[in-house]
Design a protein around this motif. Structure first.
Motif, PDB file in Angstrom:
ATOM      1  N   ASN A 136      41.401  28.932  30.933  1.00 15.25           N
ATOM      2  CA  ASN A 136      42.829  27.928  30.466  1.00 15.25           C
ATOM      3  C   ASN A 136      42.516  26.936  31.962  1.00 15.25           C
ATOM      4  N   THR A 137      43.010  25.696  31.697  1.00 20.00           N
ATOM      5  CA  THR A 137      43.237  24.547  32.728  1.00 20.00           C
ATOM      6  C   THR A 137      44.558  24.626  33.254  1.00 20.00           C
ATOM      7  N   SER A 138      44.811  24.979  34.677  1.00 21.90           N
ATOM      8  CA  SER A 138      46.207  24.766  35.518  1.00 21.90           C
ATOM      9  C   SER A 138      45.947  23.618  35.849  1.00 21.90           C
ATOM     10  N   SER A 139      46.517  23.608  37.402  1.00 16.00           N
ATOM     11  CA  SER A 139      46.615  22.591  38.118  1.00 16.00           C
ATOM     12  C   SER A 139      47.035  22.981  39.689  1.00 16.00           C
ATOM     13  N   ILE A 140      46.660  22.365  40.511  1.00 10.73           N
ATOM     14  CA  ILE A 140      47.218  22.914  42.007  1.00 10.73           C
ATOM     15  C   ILE A 140      48.701  22.486  42.082  1.00 10.73           C
ATOM     16  N   VAL A 141      48.897  21.317  41.063  1.00 10.49           N
ATOM     17  CA  VAL A 141      50.273  21.172  41.299  1.00 10.49           C
ATOM     18  C   VAL A 141      51.345  22.286  40.862  1.00 10.49           C
ATOM     19  N   ALA A 142      50.723  23.424  40.252  1.00 12.05           N
ATOM     20  CA  ALA A 142      51.715  24.512  39.797  1.00 12.05           C
ATOM     21  C   ALA A 142      51.925  25.082  41.080  1.00 12.05           C
ATOM     22  N   PHE A 143      51.106  24.883  42.101  1.00 16.75           N
ATOM     23  CA  PHE A 143      51.319  25.555  43.305  1.00 16.75           C
ATOM     24  C   PHE A 143      52.215  24.461  44.316  1.00 16.75           C
ATOM     25  N   GLU A 144      51.923  23.557  44.418  1.00 19.39           N
ATOM     26  CA  GLU A 144      52.562  22.457  45.325  1.00 19.39           C
ATOM     27  C   GLU A 144      53.051  21.423  44.594  1.00 19.39           C
ATOM     28  N   GLY A 145      53.979  21.580  43.881  1.00 16.58           N
ATOM     29  CA  GLY A 145      54.473  20.231  42.856  1.00 16.58           C
ATOM     30  C   GLY A 145      55.217  19.209  43.807  1.00 16.58           C
ATOM     31  N   GLN A 146      54.708  18.258  43.811  1.00 14.06           N
ATOM     32  CA  GLN A 146      55.532  16.985  44.502  1.00 14.06           C
ATOM     33  C   GLN A 146      56.709  16.317  43.808  1.00 14.06           C
ATOM     34  N   ILE A 147      57.572  15.690  44.293  1.00  9.69           N
ATOM     35  CA  ILE A 147      58.813  15.255  43.797  1.00  9.69           C
ATOM     36  C   ILE A 147      58.190  14.274  42.555  1.00  9.69           C
ATOM     37  N   GLY A 148      58.964  14.467  41.450  1.00  9.24           N
ATOM     38  CA  GLY A 148      58.649  14.182  40.178  1.00  9.24           C
ATOM     39  C   GLY A 148      57.785  14.591  39.198  1.00  9.24           C
ATOM     40  N   THR A 149      57.497  15.748  39.620  1.00  6.31           N
ATOM     41  CA  THR A 149      56.299  16.691  38.624  1.00  6.31           C
ATOM     42  C   THR A 149      57.232  17.911  38.149  1.00  6.31           C
ATOM     43  N   ALA A 150      58.358  18.082  38.102  1.00  5.48           N
ATOM     44  CA  ALA A 150      59.173  19.225  37.868  1.00  5.48           C
ATOM     45  C   ALA A 150      58.344  19.825  36.532  1.00  5.48           C
ATOM     46  N   ALA A 151      58.366  18.969  35.427  1.00  6.30           N
ATOM     47  CA  ALA A 151      58.077  19.303  34.064  1.00  6.30           C
ATOM     48  C   ALA A 151      56.619  19.767  34.223  1.00  6.30           C
ATOM     49  N   TYR A 152      55.497  19.021  34.570  1.00  7.42           N
ATOM     50  CA  TYR A 152      54.364  19.536  34.795  1.00  7.42           C
ATOM     51  C   TYR A 152      54.104  20.606  35.458  1.00  7.42           C
ATOM     52  N   ALA A 153      54.555  20.664  36.692  1.00  9.66           N
ATOM     53  CA  ALA A 153      54.510  21.945  37.427  1.00  9.66           C
ATOM     54  C   ALA A 153      54.926  23.226  36.855  1.00  9.66           C
ATOM     55  N   ALA A 154      56.110  23.089  35.889  1.00 14.84           N
ATOM     56  CA  ALA A 154      56.598  24.238  35.367  1.00 14.84           C
ATOM     57  C   ALA A 154      55.543  24.680  34.283  1.00 14.84           C
ATOM     58  N   ALA A 155      55.043  23.628  33.619  1.00 19.06           N
ATOM     59  CA  ALA A 155      54.153  24.043  32.604  1.00 19.06           C
ATOM     60  C   ALA A 155      52.765  24.427  32.893  1.00 19.06           C
ATOM     61  N   LYS A 156      52.082  23.929  34.133  1.00 21.04           N
ATOM     62  CA  LYS A 156      50.975  24.691  34.577  1.00 21.04           C
ATOM     63  C   LYS A 156      51.174  25.889  35.118  1.00 21.04           C
ATOM     64  N   GLY A 157      52.475  26.235  35.777  1.00 25.69           N
ATOM     65  CA  GLY A 157      52.872  27.499  36.550  1.00 25.69           C
ATOM     66  C   GLY A 157      52.850  28.411  35.333  1.00 25.69           C
ATOM     67  N   GLY A 158      53.232  28.148  34.120  1.00 19.97           N
ATOM     68  CA  GLY A 158      53.429  29.137  33.062  1.00 19.97           C
ATOM     69  C   GLY A 158      51.901  29.429  32.671  1.00 19.97           C
ATOM     70  N   ILE A 159      51.091  28.753  32.848  1.00 20.54           N
ATOM     71  CA  ILE A 159      49.605  29.155  32.518  1.00 20.54           C
ATOM     72  C   ILE A 159      49.248  29.900  33.566  1.00 20.54           C
ATOM     73  N   ASN A 160      49.477  29.873  34.806  1.00 17.46           N
ATOM     74  CA  ASN A 160      49.179  30.688  35.890  1.00 17.46           C
ATOM     75  C   ASN A 160      49.704  31.954  35.545  1.00 17.46           C
ATOM     76  N   ALA A 161      50.930  31.998  35.224  1.00 19.08           N
ATOM     77  CA  ALA A 161      51.799  33.337  35.205  1.00 19.08           C
ATOM     78  C   ALA A 161      51.257  34.136  34.040  1.00 19.08           C
ATOM     79  N   MET A 162      50.726  33.425  32.728  1.00 19.07           N
ATOM     80  CA  MET A 162      50.444  34.320  31.790  1.00 19.07           C
ATOM     81  C   MET A 162      48.756  34.699  32.028  1.00 19.07           C
ATOM     82  N   THR A 163      48.044  34.085  32.907  1.00 12.05           N
ATOM     83  CA  THR A 163      46.785  34.719  33.109  1.00 12.05           C
ATOM     84  C   THR A 163      46.565  36.135  33.245  1.00 12.05           C
ATOM     85  N   LEU A 164      47.340  36.841  34.326  1.00 14.16           N
ATOM     86  CA  LEU A 164      47.121  38.215  34.462  1.00 14.16           C
ATOM     87  C   LEU A 164      47.443  39.176  33.446  1.00 14.16           C
ATOM     88  N   PRO A 165      48.745  38.866  32.901  1.00  8.85           N
ATOM     89  CA  PRO A 165      49.249  39.608  31.543  1.00  8.85           C
ATOM     90  C   PRO A 165      48.365  39.780  30.570  1.00  8.85           C
TER      91      PRO A 165
END
Length: 253
Positions: A136-165
């Motif tokens: 899957n393709t995440s983004s470094i924004v999932a780790f360090e989301g800047q102002i204005g990227t709450a939706a994108y960071a949350a969505a990519k953070g979800g990819i990170n979180a599901m990887t190990l499970p």
């Protein structure tokens, strides 16, 4: 996972990182099919589907596997953004936009992974008991989301979180799950962007001091396929770049 003769499905392979990956894996002997909303510049097997549509994804898998053989490598590079301030007079983010970002980036990644696993469970494993790999393709924004990227960071953070499970669950079937978190890459979308903010971003990668090339992303995908010890992890591919917090006026028209 050997690439020679291997069935590969690339979601989002009509352009950008997905297209370059499709070309590189095909050049190494893989049988590649692309799932996307538009075929773009891809000249091989193709199926149209919205990754957030479970039925459409299932049909695309079945259609492409008829051309590529059993799909043993899944690469998902699809993604959308919904950027802007979340509150105040200059608010841009809406609940509908946030929801759609989650549907495509996070839910779409899960739907694809689920469809892949369901079809591989009964397949014949290779000599190392491996049946397939999901990237899957995440983004470094999932780790360090800047102002204005709450939706994108949350969505990519979800990819990170599901990887190990998912990696832990699918291990019983010999299926690996990995995510790549790219930094700034010279994709068509980024290359067409203009302005001082874009120029500044291009100079922020520590080394090499440039945006990544799509072929470098594709090479990482190929390496993940070959290296069976890569599993259940998120790999940053960013040239040591770290996203700054940003500032309010980036998102004001």
């Amino acid at each position: 996972m050997k690439l020679e003769g291997c069935g590969v499905l690339i979601a989002g392979g009509g352009s950008g990182l997905g297209l370059e990956s499709a070309k590189l894996l095909r050049s190494r002997g893989a049988q590649v099919g692309v799932l996307d909303l538009e075929k773009g510049d891809w000249d091989g097997p193709y199926a149209q589907a919205d990754v957030a549509d479970e039925d459409a994804v299932g049909r695309a898998f079945d259609a492409l596997s008829a051309e590529t053989g059993t799909i043993r490598v899944l690469l998902n590079t699809t993604g959308i953004g919904h950027s802007g301030l979340s509150a105040g007079p200059d608010r841009k983010v809406t609940a509908a936009g946030f929801r759609r970002t989650l549907e495509v980036n996070t839910l779409g990644s899960f739907i694809l992974a689920q469809a892949m696993a369901e079809r591989l469970i009964g397949s014949q494993p290779d000599e190392h008991a491996e049946r397939g790999v999901i990237v899957n393709t995440s983004s470094i924004v999932a780790f360090e989301g800047q102002i204005g990227t709450a939706a994108y960071a949350a969505a990519k953070g979800g990819i990170n979180a599901m990887t190990l499970p998912l990696a832990r669950e699918f291990a019983r079937y010999g299926i690996r799950v990995v995510a790549i978190a790219p930094g700034i890459f010279e994709t068509p979308m980024f290359s067409k962007a203009r302005g001082p903010m874009v120029d500044w971003l291009r100079d922020q990668v520590i080394f090499p001091n440039r945006p990544g090339d799509a072929v470098e992303f594709a090479e990482m995908v190929a390496h993940i396929c070959r290296n069976r010890m890569l599993n259940g992890t998120v790999i940053r591919l960013d040239g040591a770049y770290r996203v700054p917090p940003g500032q309010h006026d980036w998102w004001v028209d």
